[in-house]
Design an enzyme around this catalytic site. Structure first.
Site, PDB file in Angstrom:
ATOM      1  CG  ASP A   1       0.733  -2.087   6.374  1.00  8.37           C
ATOM      2  OD1 ASP A   1      -0.183  -2.077   7.215  1.00  8.37           O
ATOM      3  OD2 ASP A   1       0.633  -1.568   5.248  1.00  8.37           O
TER       4      ASP A   1
ATOM      5  CE  LYS B   1      -7.195   0.212   6.333  1.00  2.00           C
ATOM      6  NZ  LYS B   1      -7.907   0.517   5.092  1.00  2.00           N
TER       7      LYS B   1
ATOM      8  CB  CYS C   1      -3.756   3.117  -1.689  1.00  2.00           C
ATOM      9  SG  CYS C   1      -5.025   4.341  -1.428  1.00  2.00           S
TER      10      CYS C   1
ATOM     11  CG  HIS D   1      -1.913   0.977   1.384  1.00  2.00           C
ATOM     12  ND1 HIS D   1      -1.654   2.274   1.738  1.00  2.00           N
ATOM     13  CD2 HIS D   1      -3.252   0.906   1.187  1.00  2.00           C
ATOM     14  CE1 HIS D   1      -2.785   2.954   1.775  1.00  2.00           C
ATOM     15  NE2 HIS D   1      -3.777   2.157   1.436  1.00  2.00           N
TER      16      HIS D   1
ATOM     17  CD  GLN E   1      -6.872  -4.283   4.431  1.00  2.15           C
ATOM     18  OE1 GLN E   1      -7.840  -4.953   4.796  1.00  2.15           O
ATOM     19  NE2 GLN E   1      -7.000  -3.033   4.016  1.00  2.15           N
TER      20      GLN E   1
HETATM   21  N1  PMP Z   1      -1.684  -0.539   4.763  1.00  2.00           N
HETATM   22  C1  PMP Z   1      -2.649  -1.261   4.193  1.00  2.00           C
HETATM   23  C2  PMP Z   1      -2.340  -2.673   3.753  1.00  2.00           C
HETATM   24  C3  PMP Z   1      -3.921  -0.716   4.034  1.00  2.00           C
HETATM   25  O1  PMP Z   1      -4.886  -1.448   3.471  1.00  2.00           O
HETATM   26  C4  PMP Z   1      -4.169   0.598   4.487  1.00  2.00           C
HETATM   27  C5  PMP Z   1      -5.537   1.258   4.324  1.00  2.00           C
HETATM   28  N2  PMP Z   1      -6.142   1.042   3.096  1.00  2.00           N
HETATM   29  C6  PMP Z   1      -3.124   1.307   5.082  1.00  2.00           C
HETATM   30  C7  PMP Z   1      -1.899   0.705   5.211  1.00  2.00           C
HETATM   31  C8  PMP Z   1      -3.294   2.712   5.566  1.00  2.00           C
HETATM   32  O2  PMP Z   1      -4.238   2.805   6.578  1.00  2.00           O
HETATM   33  P1  PMP Z   1      -4.842   4.234   7.005  1.00  2.00           P
HETATM   34  O3  PMP Z   1      -5.348   4.865   5.741  1.00  2.00           O
HETATM   35  O4  PMP Z   1      -5.936   3.890   7.947  1.00  2.00           O
HETATM   36  O5  PMP Z   1      -3.733   5.009   7.633  1.00  2.00           O
END
Ligand code: PMP
Length: 401
Positions: free
Chosen positions: A197, A223, A359, A120, A200
């Site tokens: 990270d 999430k 993203c 991401h 998810q």
């Molecule tokens: N890492 C992953 C794998 C994600 O799916 C996301 C959110 N889509 C993020 C990081 C970033 O999270 P946030 O936008 O809540 O900071």
């Protein structure tokens, strides 16, 4: 075959969305909230808000107690050694930025940071920008056809110059668990720092950061059925001790003078300014709710729904899955159909799924795709949600093909 969710009624927004003819299948972006969280937020705001860690008065003491209780609950949820290893941030993104700035002094020009090809943007851009600031090399681990990091290639790419490995646990696009044990092991042999990270991954099953053995683990509360504006950074004590503060201001300071200051250790040293107090308390209540659920039943439900989703997609012509999703979501494209057109028609029929690059633009480019549709599941979804999605999909594809 019906797959009902026994937890659906715990999430009032699901019924509200249904009244608006909306079927919510965008859970990897954010989740709906349990009544337990709404009650905790109402209780906090209705009984007297106060700032934490600074006021002597009773409301301040209550808020601080509830805030620190939540920190302990997060530590227990992740099986961290103690609550001092849990730093509250404003999201996974801000936790990763904190790391990329707070670790900066530990890198020398020519050092290498390793990430995977599917990260991401939140787990790519902070490292990319750090690499540019410090003249480091950003090394990208390639994927195999299923979407897993190619371990045979990783063995050669994680080497003596590797100072840090940053890797997602569960991909938000491909729905695959990465081979973390093997990858973290390779990084540790090189004495490199490891960042997971968990944005998810943390949503599916319980994860033990000590067993995982990473230096840092990050996730976003929103999430995990919790409130938004809140993230978590777990760090091993030795790693946290070497992390420099990134943001400066109230509450993170031990002693301030006009021309120099000394800062607190973790966690407060990394929580400058007023934190999202209600969200922290709300996350604690959310974790209490989740801890009461039968985890095996939740996992079985999620697996059954995912299987239902994959079968339904496989039964339709011209649908191409991205990778080989194992859990939680499926991203796909349809031959001859633009994902934005399909998304538009699904939206018109009240189906809330995600379309685009998710993203992860470099991943999409490497797959030579403009974007994809992603259906992502949560514990409150049931097979009727998927039936509504499939009906809408069939109608849309009839129009588009
Ligand atoms: N890492 C992953 C794998 C994600 O799916 C996301 C959110 N889509 C993020 C990081 C970033 O999270 P946030 O936008 O809540 O900071």
């Amino acid at each position: 075959m019906m797959i009902p969710s026994p937890w659906r009624a715990d999430f009032p927004a699901i019924a509200a969305l249904q009244r608006q003819d909306q079927t919510y299948l965008d859970n990897a972006a954010t989740t709906q909230k349990p009544q337990a969280l709404l009650d905790a937020l109402t209780h906090y705001y209705a009984n007297g808000a106060a700032n934490v860690h600074r006021a002597q008065h009773l409301p301040g003491a209550h808020a601080t107690q509830a805030f620190e209780d939540s920190r302990l609950k997060v530590a227990q949820w992740l099986n961290a050694g103690d609550s001092g290893q849990i730093v509250f941030t404003h999201g996974a993104t801000s936790a990763l930025n904190l790391l990329a700035y707070g670790l900066e002094q530990q890198f020398q020009p020519g050092d290498e940071i390793v990430v995977s090809a599917l990260e991401h943007h939140a787990n790519l851009l902070p490292w990319q920008q750090l690499a540019q600031r410090r003249q480091l090399k950003l090394v990208i681990l390639p994927l195999d056809a299923d979407g897993l990091v190619d371990l045979a290639a990783a063995v050669h790419l994680i080497g003596p110059r590797t100072r840090l490995l940053a890797i997602s646990q569960l991909s938000n696009v491909l729905g695959v668990w990465q081979p973390l044990t093997a990858l973290l092991g390779m990084a540790k042999v090189q004495n490199a720092l490891t960042v997971v990270d968990g944005a998810q991954g943390v949503v599916h099953g319980r994860h033990d950061v000590q067993a995982l053995g990473c230096d840092f683990y990050v996730f976003s509360s929103h999430k995990l059925y919790g409130p938004d504006g809140l993230g978590v950074l777990y760090g091993r004590n030795a790693a946290l001790e070497r992390l420099q503060p990134w943001q400066f201001g109230g509450e993170m300071v031990l002693e301030a003078n006009y021309h120099d200051s000394r800062f607190r250790p973790a966690p407060l040293g990394f929580e400058a300014g007023t934190p999202p107090i209600a969200s922290v308390i709300g996350l604690g209540a959310t974790l209490d709710y989740l801890a009461r659920l039968d985890q095996d039943a939740v996992s079985a439900h999620e697996a059954a729904l995912h299987d239902y989703l994959l079968r339904g997609l496989a039964a339709r012509n011209g649908i191409r899955l991205l990778g080989k999703p194992q859990l939680a979501l499926a991203s796909f494209v349809v031959d001859g159909v633009h994902n934005a057109d399909l998304a538009h028609l699904l939206t018109e029929q009240g189906i809330a799924v995600r379309a685009g690059h998710h993203c992860a633009m470099p991943l999409m480019k490497s797959l030579e795709l403009a974007g994809a549709i992603r259906v992502s599941l949560a514990l409150y979804n049931d097979s009727q949600d998927l039936e509504r999605f499939f009906e809408a999909l069939d109608q849309a594809l009839e129009l588009l093909r």
